[in-house]
Design a protein around this motif. Structure first.
Motif, mmCIF file in Angstrom:
data_model
loop_
_atom_site.group_PDB
_atom_site.id
_atom_site.type_symbol
_atom_site.label_atom_id
_atom_site.label_comp_id
_atom_site.label_asym_id
_atom_site.label_seq_id
_atom_site.Cartn_x
_atom_site.Cartn_y
_atom_site.Cartn_z
ATOM 1 N N ILE A 132 0.857 -1.195 0.000
ATOM 2 C CA ILE A 132 0.000 0.000 0.000
ATOM 3 C C ILE A 132 0.889 1.240 0.000
ATOM 4 N N GLY A 133 0.590 2.157 -0.900
ATOM 5 C CA GLY A 133 1.405 3.358 -1.035
ATOM 6 C C GLY A 133 2.343 3.313 -2.224
ATOM 7 N N ASP A 134 2.596 2.120 -2.797
ATOM 8 C CA ASP A 134 3.453 2.009 -3.968
ATOM 9 C C ASP A 134 2.709 2.482 -5.217
ATOM 10 N N VAL A 135 3.464 2.967 -6.192
ATOM 11 C CA VAL A 135 2.905 3.319 -7.501
ATOM 12 C C VAL A 135 3.234 2.181 -8.462
ATOM 13 N N PHE A 154 7.772 2.066 -7.366
ATOM 14 C CA PHE A 154 8.244 2.567 -6.073
ATOM 15 C C PHE A 154 9.060 1.526 -5.327
ATOM 16 N N ARG A 155 9.496 0.478 -5.996
ATOM 17 C CA ARG A 155 10.234 -0.574 -5.281
ATOM 18 C C ARG A 155 11.573 -0.057 -4.777
ATOM 19 N N PHE A 156 12.263 0.725 -5.614
ATOM 20 C CA PHE A 156 13.591 1.223 -5.262
ATOM 21 C C PHE A 156 13.532 2.730 -4.997
ATOM 22 N N PRO A 157 14.397 3.225 -4.128
ATOM 23 C CA PRO A 157 14.274 4.633 -3.716
ATOM 24 C C PRO A 157 14.712 5.635 -4.772
ATOM 25 N N ILE A 158 15.472 5.227 -5.789
ATOM 26 C CA ILE A 158 15.917 6.179 -6.819
ATOM 27 C C ILE A 158 15.512 5.653 -8.187
ATOM 28 N N ARG A 159 15.366 6.565 -9.139
ATOM 29 C CA ARG A 159 15.002 6.210 -10.513
ATOM 30 C C ARG A 159 15.941 6.932 -11.477
ATOM 31 N N ARG A 160 16.107 6.347 -12.654
ATOM 32 C CA ARG A 160 16.943 6.980 -13.679
ATOM 33 C C ARG A 160 16.063 7.642 -14.718
ATOM 34 N N LEU A 161 16.420 8.876 -15.068
ATOM 35 C CA LEU A 161 15.711 9.609 -16.111
ATOM 36 C C LEU A 161 16.572 9.644 -17.363
ATOM 37 N N CYS A 193 19.380 16.115 -8.891
ATOM 38 C CA CYS A 193 20.177 15.108 -9.597
ATOM 39 C C CYS A 193 21.222 14.517 -8.633
ATOM 40 N N LEU A 194 21.252 13.201 -8.510
ATOM 41 C CA LEU A 194 22.168 12.543 -7.588
ATOM 42 C C LEU A 194 23.568 12.431 -8.205
ATOM 43 N N LYS A 195 24.577 12.534 -7.352
ATOM 44 C CA LYS A 195 25.960 12.391 -7.824
ATOM 45 C C LYS A 195 26.370 10.921 -7.915
ATOM 46 N N GLU A 196 25.659 10.071 -7.199
ATOM 47 C CA GLU A 196 25.948 8.628 -7.204
ATOM 48 C C GLU A 196 24.638 7.853 -7.316
ATOM 49 N N PRO A 197 24.407 7.097 -8.355
ATOM 50 C CA PRO A 197 25.248 6.779 -9.504
ATOM 51 C C PRO A 197 25.505 7.996 -10.406
ATOM 52 N N ASN A 198 26.592 7.937 -11.126
ATOM 53 C CA ASN A 198 27.022 9.065 -11.935
ATOM 54 C C ASN A 198 26.082 9.274 -13.124
ATOM 55 N N PRO A 199 25.803 10.540 -13.463
ATOM 56 C CA PRO A 199 25.094 10.804 -14.726
ATOM 57 C C PRO A 199 26.019 10.532 -15.910
ATOM 58 N N PHE A 200 25.445 10.253 -17.055
ATOM 59 C CA PHE A 200 26.259 9.960 -18.241
ATOM 60 C C PHE A 200 25.532 10.405 -19.495
ATOM 61 N N VAL A 201 26.321 10.532 -20.571
ATOM 62 C CA VAL A 201 25.799 10.970 -21.868
ATOM 63 C C VAL A 201 26.227 9.961 -22.915
ATOM 64 N N GLN A 259 21.666 10.792 -25.647
ATOM 65 C CA GLN A 259 20.897 10.386 -24.458
ATOM 66 C C GLN A 259 21.574 10.938 -23.219
ATOM 67 N N PHE A 260 20.826 11.734 -22.477
ATOM 68 C CA PHE A 260 21.322 12.348 -21.237
ATOM 69 C C PHE A 260 20.623 11.646 -20.075
ATOM 70 N N SER A 261 21.365 10.874 -19.291
ATOM 71 C CA SER A 261 20.783 10.055 -18.218
ATOM 72 C C SER A 261 21.324 10.500 -16.869
ATOM 73 N N PHE A 262 20.425 10.565 -15.889
ATOM 74 C CA PHE A 262 20.819 10.938 -14.527
ATOM 75 C C PHE A 262 19.826 10.320 -13.553
ATOM 76 N N TRP A 263 20.194 10.282 -12.264
ATOM 77 C CA TRP A 263 19.394 9.609 -11.237
ATOM 78 C C TRP A 263 18.785 10.635 -10.298
#
Length: 295
Positions: A121-124, A168-175, A204-212, A225-229
């Protein structure tokens, strides 16, 4: 005849053990009251010590256990034999099971969902082409609240058979953002600018590192592709703010963002169109503008 009916009714009324029935009803009512009080107490106690999912499960378990105990005591007080009641309940359960196989399947599927626990309950979650927050996990169905505030009921059997994505299983997501730049631009310079932008962005989180990554050569642009967490609860807000920041940065750094162009050619040698301006008085009547016709 009337006297006989009155005598039969009186004998039936006199034959009922009213005291036992009142005691049974009192026991059952007391059980409901104690079960409600105990369930609310458990909910308040567990609210800050466990997740909403476990709190709701324990609350319902306490409620139903107390109600069943008092219901059995009430039946015994009324004079019913527990063996007869259990036998009748078994026969009734089998009959209902054959009559409502879909409901039985949903109940069994609900048990699997509680044991496997793919979401709480509460998860998306995303299931059966529907995205929403889980607001209730019941015996027959799971209720969702969609982002546009719709109330959606999905049968448990459907959730067992279909693919369920828990967002919502994991606390961070990658965009992953796709940025198109002109072929004349320096891709490595754009890569450094994007990474510098990610470093300054507040969510934007520093860990894991963003990448292009360079993902392809399009018809009018080099696709990057510009990816960050980001934290999962700031996903949509981060997507919008980062896209705005990327657009402003590329404009500020004079990096061209190409877009498709449409060219129309006429004639075998691609000569431009010939345009001739004519005065209104030289036009035939049928070509006069409607405004001038009315005047």
């Amino acid at each position: 005849m009337l006297d006989q009916l009155k005598h039969m009714a009186a004998s039936v009324v006199d034959g009922i053990a009213w005291g036992q029935w009142f005691s049974s009803l009192f026991l059952f009512g007391l059980g409901l009251l104690l079960a409600t009080f105990a369930a609310r107490s458990v909910s308040r106690f567990m609210a800050k010590r466990a997740s909403r999912h476990h709190t709701v499960m324990l609350k319902r378990l306490v409620f139903y256990v107390i109600v069943v105990i008092f219901a059995v005591a009430a039946l015994r007080e009324a004079g019913f034999s527990l063996d007869v009641v259990l036998g009748a309940a078994g026969i009734l359960t089998v009959a209902i099971g054959f009559a409502s196989q879909t409901s039985a399947s949903n109940m069994i599927s609900g048990l699997f969902l509680l044991v496997e626990k793919p979401f709480e309950i509460g998860d998306v979650i995303e299931a059966d082409a529907t995205i929403g927050e889980v607001v209730s996990i019941d015996m027959l169905s799971v209720k969702l609240r969609t982002p546009d505030n719709l109330y959606v009921r999905i049968p448990n059997e459907t959730l067992i058979k279909t693919k369920v994505v828990n967002r919502f299983r994991f606390p961070i997501r990658r965009l992953d953002l796709t940025v198109g730049i002109a072929y004349a631009e320096d891709v490595e310079r754009v890569e450094k600018l994007l990474l510098a932008l990610a470093e300054k962005h507040p969510t934007c989180l520093k860990e894991p590192n963003p990448f292009v990554l360079v993902t392809g050569f399009g018809q009018s642009s080099v696709d990057v592709q510009f990816s960050f967490w980001v934290p999962r609860e700031k996903l949509e807000a981060s997507r919008s703010s980062m896209m705005i920041a990327v657009k402003k940065m590329l404009d500020r750094e004079k990096v061209e963002i190409p877009f498709p162009h449409t060219s129309i050619y006429a004639g075998s040698h691609s000569e431009p169109f010939r345009v001739q301006l004519m005065a209104p008085q030289n036009l035939p009547d049928k070509e006069q503008p409607d405004v001038q016709k009315d005047s």
